[in-house]
Design a protein around this motif. Structure first.
Motif, short mmCIF file in Angstrom:
data_model
loop_
_atom_site.label_atom_id
_atom_site.label_comp_id
_atom_site.label_asym_id
_atom_site.label_seq_id
_atom_site.Cartn_x
_atom_site.Cartn_y
_atom_site.Cartn_z
N PRO A 187 -43.17 -6.37 5.45
CA PRO A 187 -43.80 -6.20 6.76
C PRO A 187 -44.04 -7.54 7.45
N TRP A 239 -50.24 -5.54 10.82
CA TRP A 239 -49.01 -5.50 10.01
C TRP A 239 -48.05 -4.50 10.61
N MET A 240 -46.77 -4.87 10.63
CA MET A 240 -45.74 -4.01 11.22
C MET A 240 -44.54 -3.91 10.29
N GLN A 241 -43.93 -2.75 10.26
CA GLN A 241 -42.72 -2.56 9.47
C GLN A 241 -41.61 -3.41 10.09
N SER A 263 -38.82 -1.24 12.05
CA SER A 263 -39.11 -0.47 13.25
C SER A 263 -40.16 -1.09 14.17
N GLU A 265 -43.23 -0.54 13.74
CA GLU A 265 -44.37 0.37 13.71
C GLU A 265 -45.47 -0.23 12.84
N ARG A 266 -46.69 0.06 13.22
CA ARG A 266 -47.85 -0.42 12.48
C ARG A 266 -47.84 0.16 11.07
N CYS A 267 -48.28 -0.66 10.09
CA CYS A 267 -48.35 -0.19 8.71
C CYS A 267 -49.57 -0.81 8.02
N GLU A 268 -49.85 -0.37 6.82
CA GLU A 268 -50.96 -0.90 6.04
C GLU A 268 -50.65 -2.31 5.56
N ARG A 269 -51.70 -3.09 5.32
CA ARG A 269 -51.52 -4.43 4.77
C ARG A 269 -50.91 -4.31 3.38
#
Length: 129
Positions: A85, A95-97, A100, A102-106
């Motif tokens: 990420p 955090w972003m993938q 894509s 897209e927002r993601c978990e740390r």
């Protein structure tokens, strides 16, 4: 003497502190700005070495520093892992993938990277008189 060297050394020391046990060197990877402290769009490569001094290229980072209006923003990319990420750090961490955006978990190893970004922002932000 290059006026950028002291700040690049400070950034390397910040990486050393936050991303132990590795040691780091920082260099410009894009066009050289007039002043890195006033950088509105610059890119740095943070190169990692182990305790014996051997390069660890899969732990290298790319740090993009840019301003949007008066706001300082950072984008941190792990160069050794295309799927890792991305960390965008403005007033807070996001955090972003990588694939894509897209927002993601740390990720589990994300806290030291966030700490490094906070230190970078502190180094580059103007101090109150």
């Amino acid at each position: 003497m290059n006026p950028e060297a002291p700040l690049l050394e400070l950034l390397a020391k910040a990486a050393d502190l936050c991303l132990k046990p590795l040691h780091h060197a920082v260099r410009l990877s894009g066009a050289e700005p007039q002043s890195i402290g006033d950088c509105s769009d610059c890119c740095l490569r943070i190169e990692a070495r182990d305790a014996e001094g051997a390069r660890v290229p899969d732990r290298d980072l790319e740090l993009e520093i840019y301003r949007s209006g008066d706001d300082l923003n950072l984008m941190l990319t792990q160069l050794g892992d295309e799927q890792a990420p991305l960390l965008w750090h403005g007033n807070h961490a996001v955090w972003m993938q990588a694939s894509s955006g897209e927002r993601c978990e740390r990720p589990s190893d994300g806290a030291p990277l966030e700490a490094f970004c906070r230190r970078v922002r502190a180094l580059l932000s103007p101090q109150d008189p």
